[in-house]
Motif scaffolding. Structure first.
Motif, mmCIF file in Angstrom:
data_model
loop_
_atom_site.group_PDB
_atom_site.id
_atom_site.type_symbol
_atom_site.label_atom_id
_atom_site.label_comp_id
_atom_site.label_asym_id
_atom_site.label_seq_id
_atom_site.Cartn_x
_atom_site.Cartn_y
_atom_site.Cartn_z
ATOM 1 N N MET A 34 0.832 -1.193 0.000
ATOM 2 C CA MET A 34 0.000 0.000 0.000
ATOM 3 C C MET A 34 0.871 1.250 0.000
ATOM 4 O O MET A 34 1.938 1.257 0.596
ATOM 5 C CB MET A 34 -0.921 -0.026 1.213
ATOM 6 N N PHE A 35 0.376 2.286 -0.667
ATOM 7 C CA PHE A 35 1.138 3.521 -0.788
ATOM 8 C C PHE A 35 0.239 4.711 -0.486
ATOM 9 O O PHE A 35 -0.816 4.878 -1.081
ATOM 10 C CB PHE A 35 1.722 3.630 -2.201
ATOM 11 N N GLU A 36 0.696 5.534 0.455
ATOM 12 C CA GLU A 36 -0.015 6.746 0.857
ATOM 13 C C GLU A 36 -1.466 6.494 1.231
ATOM 14 O O GLU A 36 -2.379 7.187 0.779
ATOM 15 C CB GLU A 36 0.096 7.818 -0.233
ATOM 16 N N CYS A 37 -1.677 5.491 2.072
ATOM 17 C CA CYS A 37 -3.036 5.214 2.566
ATOM 18 C C CYS A 37 -3.413 6.240 3.630
ATOM 19 O O CYS A 37 -2.562 6.671 4.412
ATOM 20 C CB CYS A 37 -3.110 3.812 3.173
ATOM 21 N N PRO A 38 -4.677 6.622 3.657
ATOM 22 C CA PRO A 38 -5.114 7.550 4.712
ATOM 23 C C PRO A 38 -5.066 6.855 6.069
ATOM 24 O O PRO A 38 -5.160 5.637 6.156
ATOM 25 C CB PRO A 38 -6.550 7.888 4.318
ATOM 26 N N GLU A 39 -4.893 7.649 7.112
ATOM 27 C CA GLU A 39 -4.859 7.089 8.467
ATOM 28 C C GLU A 39 -6.216 7.235 9.124
ATOM 29 O O GLU A 39 -7.061 7.991 8.674
ATOM 30 C CB GLU A 39 -3.777 7.802 9.277
ATOM 31 N N GLY A 40 -6.421 6.485 10.202
ATOM 32 C CA GLY A 40 -7.679 6.548 10.934
ATOM 33 C C GLY A 40 -8.728 5.646 10.310
ATOM 34 O O GLY A 40 -8.418 4.632 9.706
ATOM 35 N N ASP A 41 -9.993 6.037 10.480
ATOM 36 C CA ASP A 41 -11.088 5.252 9.914
ATOM 37 C C ASP A 41 -11.066 5.373 8.394
ATOM 38 O O ASP A 41 -11.185 6.469 7.841
ATOM 39 C CB ASP A 41 -12.444 5.744 10.446
ATOM 40 N N VAL A 42 -10.890 4.243 7.738
ATOM 41 C CA VAL A 42 -10.858 4.236 6.279
ATOM 42 C C VAL A 42 -11.906 3.260 5.766
ATOM 43 O O VAL A 42 -12.271 2.303 6.429
ATOM 44 C CB VAL A 42 -9.462 3.852 5.729
ATOM 45 N N THR A 43 -12.370 3.525 4.589
ATOM 46 C CA THR A 43 -13.366 2.657 3.965
ATOM 47 C C THR A 43 -12.662 1.636 3.071
ATOM 48 O O THR A 43 -11.468 1.759 2.781
ATOM 49 C CB THR A 43 -14.337 3.483 3.099
ATOM 50 N N GLY A 44 -13.421 0.663 2.621
ATOM 51 C CA GLY A 44 -12.897 -0.310 1.675
ATOM 52 C C GLY A 44 -12.440 0.362 0.396
ATOM 53 O O GLY A 44 -11.425 -0.006 -0.192
ATOM 54 N N ALA A 45 -13.158 1.382 -0.022
ATOM 55 C CA ALA A 45 -12.783 2.126 -1.225
ATOM 56 C C ALA A 45 -11.451 2.852 -1.031
ATOM 57 O O ALA A 45 -10.628 2.901 -1.939
ATOM 58 C CB ALA A 45 -13.888 3.125 -1.589
ATOM 59 N N ASP A 46 -11.248 3.401 0.181
ATOM 60 C CA ASP A 46 -9.970 4.060 0.488
ATOM 61 C C ASP A 46 -8.819 3.066 0.383
ATOM 62 O O ASP A 46 -7.769 3.374 -0.191
ATOM 63 C CB ASP A 46 -9.979 4.652 1.903
ATOM 64 N N LEU A 47 -9.007 1.879 0.947
ATOM 65 C CA LEU A 47 -7.953 0.857 0.905
ATOM 66 C C LEU A 47 -7.685 0.370 -0.517
ATOM 67 O O LEU A 47 -6.531 0.184 -0.901
ATOM 68 C CB LEU A 47 -8.316 -0.324 1.803
ATOM 69 N N ARG A 48 -8.731 0.189 -1.294
ATOM 70 C CA ARG A 48 -8.540 -0.237 -2.695
ATOM 71 C C ARG A 48 -7.770 0.821 -3.477
ATOM 72 O O ARG A 48 -6.919 0.500 -4.299
ATOM 73 C CB ARG A 48 -9.881 -0.535 -3.356
ATOM 74 N N ALA A 49 -8.041 2.083 -3.203
ATOM 75 C CA ALA A 49 -7.385 3.170 -3.929
ATOM 76 C C ALA A 49 -5.884 3.256 -3.618
ATOM 77 O O ALA A 49 -5.098 3.640 -4.487
ATOM 78 C CB ALA A 49 -8.064 4.503 -3.607
#
Length: 175
Positions: free
Chosen positions: A94-109
């Protein structure tokens, strides 16, 4: 045309030394001395470095690593999770994932690559990635790593511009 026996014996004797020289490989010495959570791997072009890190806690993640694009400041995070039967290791980079509560869409991105991580010895015998505390694998196989990176947010101007090979070889061991 037959070769004189003396000439044939000299050639066979020299072949034994050539075969012995080819069989000796310093990489295997690293694997015997290095545990998986300290192993460092590089791709064939030395464009990428994959560096495992100790987990330090119990979790569903069995291994953690960093994937660095050489000659850049780009570093992606990687994890490995064992399947219930412990025969397979499912990995993600993973690269530059947002921190905290993330959605499945956030992780896929932010997922650069996802797939099985396979380990291999120098003879090509495939097995599951060693767990922490076990001897490091001589090679890792991450199927479709290069094409996945080319289609990800890790790729582009100022980022990765060389696609890695899917096989990474043990370079050394973190101390």
């Amino acid at each position: 045309m037959t070769m004189p026996i003396a000439t044939a014996m000299i050639r066979l004797a020299s072949m034994r030394w050539i075969m012995l020289a080819c069989a000796v490989n310093p990489v295997s010495a690293y694997a015997e001395e290095c545990v998986q959570e300290k192993a460092v791997y590089v791709d064939m072009d030395n464009a990428y470095e994959l560096r495992f890190e100790p987990m330090g806690s119990d979790s569903s993640v069995s291994n953690r690593f960093k994937l660095a694009v050489r000659n850049t400041n780009i570093v992606a995070d990687g994890i490995v999770m064992r399947t219930d039967d412990h025969l397979r290791a499912d990995g993600r980079i993973m690269f530059e994932c947002p921190e905290g509560d993330v959605t499945g869409a956030d992780l896929r991105a932010c997922t650069v690559w996802q797939g099985m991580v396979y380990a291999s010895d120098l003879k090509g015998h495939i097995r599951a990635l060693p767990a922490e505390g076990e001897s490091a694998a001589d090679r890792l196989f991450l199927p479709a790593l290069g094409p996945s990176i080319q289609k990800s947010s890790l790729w582009g101007k100022g980022k990765a511009t060389v696609a890695p090979w899917d096989v990474l070889s043990l370079k050394g061991c973190n101390q």
